[in-house]
Design a protein around this motif. Structure first.
Motif: not given
Ligand code: C2E
Ligand code: MG
Ligand code: MG
Ligand code: MG
Length: 283
Positions: A197-211, A243-251
């Protein structure tokens, strides 16, 4: 020659093993010493910002334990958490982390939305964990319990005889939120998502780095965001450095981010200054 090479390898291996055993014993001894000392000094808690992906403004913090050795060196959890879990010393260590984290959350007041604290499977399995948490909250009746987030990893589900789901339901009944840490790295992330019954998912950085340069990563994140949204869960992308990954996440409309781009873990005093500056800038 082959025999000699083999002999060498064996020699290197046993040396390696000896070093490992010694490091493990050192870690345990250091941990016992730290726990016998002034915990605020020996086991300081550092804090890393969690930000709104849209604005970059700080919404929460993750409490991350460190160890200060007698010589003043600061060690990361990689040096002692495994030993703490194997010996059960994670129980007093974890309680200390939780108490300090709650204390900081109260001190920082409405400058900080929420505090996220890592809880190991061993702690969760302890019969005293939920009562301890309930007592801690009862001692601070003005604290909104939903400002506290407990982070657990998938391994919490495995290898323990206690009903982890039931434990988590009890924690939720206290009003505390639950986050699935390092999401996506385990063997049964979907089972995990379904059964806990979780409220938040913390997406592991291996999916995030280089996104930003990897459409496959982007697709996976998009799917997790969609899944989380339809389950009524929030998402924090971990390990945002670029910063490019951040922009992608915002997108992709990812709600929250955490990573060196926004701030590394820092001691409480320093984090307090960061929060003050953020409030001044907003004013
Ligand atoms: P975690 O809970 O997944 O915490 C995030 C880790 O990633 C932290 O490492 C943080 O410093 C690091 N990190 C954050 N942003 C970035 C980034 O942009 N790039 C990179 N490369 N790394 C980033 P840390 O502090 O060394 O902690 C490591 C792990 O130790 C934590 O992973 C958590 O599993 C465990 N841990 C830390 N504190 C505690 C604690 O109080 N109790 C328990 N049970 N475990 C803890
Ligand atoms: Mg964590
Ligand atoms: Mg994590
Ligand atoms: Mg991790």
């Amino acid at each position: 020659a082959a025999k000699r090479a083999g002999g060498n390898r064996l020699h290197i291996f046993s040396d390696d093993l000896r070093v490992q055993v010694r490091e493990r014993l050192d870690a345990e001894a250091r941990l016992r010493e730290a726990l016998a000392g002034d915990l605020v000094e020996t086991l300081p808690i550092w804090f890393q910002p969690i930000v709104s992906a849209e604005t970059g403004g700080i919404t929460g913090a993750e409490a991350l334990v460190r160890m200060r050795t007698p010589s003043g060196r600061i060690l990361g959890p990689g040096h002692f958490i495994a030993a703490a879990e194997e010996t059960g010393l994670i129980v007093p260590l974890g309680e200390h982390v939780l108490r300090r984290a709650v204390r900081q959350l109260l001190e920082w007041g409405d400058r900080l939305g929420y505090m996220s604290v890592n809880v190991s499977p061993r702690q969760l399995a302890e019969a005293d964990f939920v009562p301890m948490l309930a007592n801690l909250l009862a001692a601070h009746p003005h604290l909104d319990p939903s400002r506290l987030v407990i982070e657990i990893t998938e391994t919490a589900l495995l290898g323990f005889s206690v009903d982890v789901r039931e434990r988590l339901e009890m924690i939720k009944a206290l009003g505390v939120r639950i986050a699935l840490d390092d999401f996506g790295t385990g063997y049964s992330s979907l089972t995990w998502l379904q059964s806990v019954p979780a409220d938040v998912v913390k997406l592991d950085r291996s999916f995030v780095a280089g996104l930003s340069g990897d459409p496959r990563k982007a697709s996976i994140i998009e799917a997790v965001l969609w899944l989380a949204r339809s389950l009524g869960m929030s998402v924090v992308a971990e390990g945002v450095e670029d910063p490019a990954d951040w922009q992608a996440l915002r997108g992709l409309d990812c709600p929250s981010c955490q990573g060196y781009l926004f701030g590394k873990p820092v001691p409480a005093a320093e984090f307090g200054q960061v929060l003050r500056r953020a409030v001044e800038q907003a004013a």
